[in-house]
Design a protein around this motif. Structure first.
Motif, short mmCIF file in Angstrom:
data_model
loop_
_atom_site.label_atom_id
_atom_site.label_comp_id
_atom_site.label_asym_id
_atom_site.label_seq_id
_atom_site.Cartn_x
_atom_site.Cartn_y
_atom_site.Cartn_z
N LEU A 60 0.83 -1.21 0.00
CA LEU A 60 0.00 0.00 0.00
C LEU A 60 0.86 1.25 0.00
CD1 LEU A 60 -2.70 -1.05 2.63
CD2 LEU A 60 -2.95 -0.95 0.15
N THR A 61 1.93 1.25 0.75
CA THR A 61 2.78 2.44 0.81
C THR A 61 3.55 2.64 -0.48
OG1 THR A 61 4.57 1.18 1.84
CG2 THR A 61 3.07 2.34 3.31
N ALA A 62 3.81 1.57 -1.20
CA ALA A 62 4.52 1.71 -2.47
C ALA A 62 3.65 2.44 -3.49
CB ALA A 62 4.93 0.34 -3.00
N ASN A 63 2.35 2.19 -3.45
CA ASN A 63 1.45 2.86 -4.38
C ASN A 63 1.12 4.27 -3.94
OD1 ASN A 63 1.36 0.59 -5.96
ND2 ASN A 63 -0.46 -0.23 -4.97
N ALA A 64 0.94 4.48 -2.66
CA ALA A 64 0.55 5.80 -2.17
C ALA A 64 1.71 6.78 -2.32
CB ALA A 64 0.12 5.70 -0.70
N GLY A 65 2.88 6.43 -1.83
CA GLY A 65 4.06 7.27 -1.97
C GLY A 65 3.90 8.62 -1.28
N THR A 66 4.76 8.92 -0.35
CA THR A 66 4.69 10.20 0.33
C THR A 66 5.60 11.19 -0.37
OG1 THR A 66 6.43 9.54 1.84
CG2 THR A 66 4.18 9.17 2.57
N SER A 67 5.21 12.44 -0.30
CA SER A 67 6.05 13.47 -0.92
C SER A 67 7.27 13.72 -0.05
CB SER A 67 5.24 14.75 -1.09
OG SER A 67 4.94 15.31 0.17
N GLY A 68 8.24 14.41 -0.61
CA GLY A 68 9.45 14.72 0.13
C GLY A 68 9.18 15.61 1.32
N VAL A 69 8.23 16.53 1.20
CA VAL A 69 7.90 17.45 2.29
C VAL A 69 7.26 16.69 3.44
CG1 VAL A 69 6.53 19.46 2.93
CG2 VAL A 69 7.65 19.38 0.71
N ALA A 70 6.35 15.79 3.14
CA ALA A 70 5.68 15.02 4.19
C ALA A 70 6.68 14.16 4.95
CB ALA A 70 4.58 14.16 3.60
N GLU A 71 7.59 13.55 4.21
CA GLU A 71 8.60 12.70 4.85
C GLU A 71 9.56 13.53 5.72
OE1 GLU A 71 10.27 9.00 5.75
OE2 GLU A 71 8.49 9.41 4.56
N LYS A 72 9.90 14.72 5.24
CA LYS A 72 10.78 15.61 6.01
C LYS A 72 10.08 16.06 7.30
CE LYS A 72 13.36 18.52 3.82
NZ LYS A 72 13.87 19.68 3.07
N ASN A 73 8.79 16.39 7.20
CA ASN A 73 8.05 16.79 8.40
C ASN A 73 7.90 15.63 9.38
OD1 ASN A 73 7.74 19.43 7.56
ND2 ASN A 73 5.79 19.03 6.55
N LEU A 74 7.71 14.43 8.85
CA LEU A 74 7.62 13.25 9.71
C LEU A 74 8.94 13.00 10.42
CD1 LEU A 74 5.88 10.86 10.64
CD2 LEU A 74 6.69 9.61 8.64
N ASN A 75 10.05 13.21 9.72
CA ASN A 75 11.37 13.07 10.34
C ASN A 75 11.55 14.08 11.47
OD1 ASN A 75 12.13 11.00 8.65
ND2 ASN A 75 13.20 12.33 7.22
N ARG A 76 11.17 15.33 11.21
CA ARG A 76 11.31 16.37 12.24
C ARG A 76 10.47 16.05 13.46
NH1 ARG A 76 10.79 21.46 8.18
NH2 ARG A 76 12.90 21.37 7.35
N LEU A 77 9.22 15.65 13.24
CA LEU A 77 8.34 15.33 14.36
C LEU A 77 8.87 14.15 15.16
CD1 LEU A 77 5.71 16.06 15.77
CD2 LEU A 77 4.53 14.51 14.22
N THR A 78 9.42 13.15 14.47
CA THR A 78 9.99 12.00 15.15
C THR A 78 11.18 12.40 16.02
OG1 THR A 78 9.30 10.59 13.32
CG2 THR A 78 10.94 9.68 14.81
N VAL A 79 12.04 13.27 15.50
CA VAL A 79 13.20 13.72 16.26
C VAL A 79 12.76 14.54 17.47
CG1 VAL A 79 15.21 15.24 16.17
CG2 VAL A 79 14.80 13.61 14.33
N ILE A 80 11.77 15.41 17.30
CA ILE A 80 11.28 16.23 18.42
C ILE A 80 10.71 15.37 19.53
CG2 ILE A 80 9.51 17.90 19.07
CD1 ILE A 80 9.99 19.22 16.30
N VAL A 81 9.88 14.40 19.16
CA VAL A 81 9.28 13.51 20.17
C VAL A 81 10.37 12.68 20.84
CG1 VAL A 81 7.70 11.56 20.51
CG2 VAL A 81 7.02 13.46 19.05
#
Length: 82
Positions: free
Chosen positions: A41-62
């Motif tokens: 499912l994730t291979a078809n959906a594919g996240t944009s670079g911005v969404a992945e970057k924001n997810l990385n930032r949120l993960t680091v903050i938490v």
């Protein structure tokens, strides 16, 4: 001080659950845990670079919040503040 300890422990539990979910949401590089849960499912959906970057930032903050609270609880226990 007992109330502060309880509040910090509750925040650690919430941050732990949130951190686990955030890590599992990351786009897999292949063969990892994220591919085990709906990798097709994730291979078809594919996240944009911005969404992945924001997810990385949120993960680091938490993660930093989690580490800071763990250290604070450890120091409180060491100096018998709890």
């Amino acid at each position: 001080m007992a109330i502060v300890k309880i509040v910090l422990e509750i925040i650690v539990v919430i941050a732990s659950i949130l951190l686990t979910l955030l890590i599992l949401m990351h786009k897999g590089k292949g063969g990892g845990l994220s591919d085990m849960f709906g990798g097709g499912l994730t291979a078809n959906a594919g996240t944009s670079g911005v969404a992945e970057k924001n997810l990385n930032r949120l993960t680091v903050i938490v993660a930093l919040i989690w580490v800071a609270i763990i250290i604070a609880l450890g120091l409180m226990a060491k100096y018998n503040l709890i």
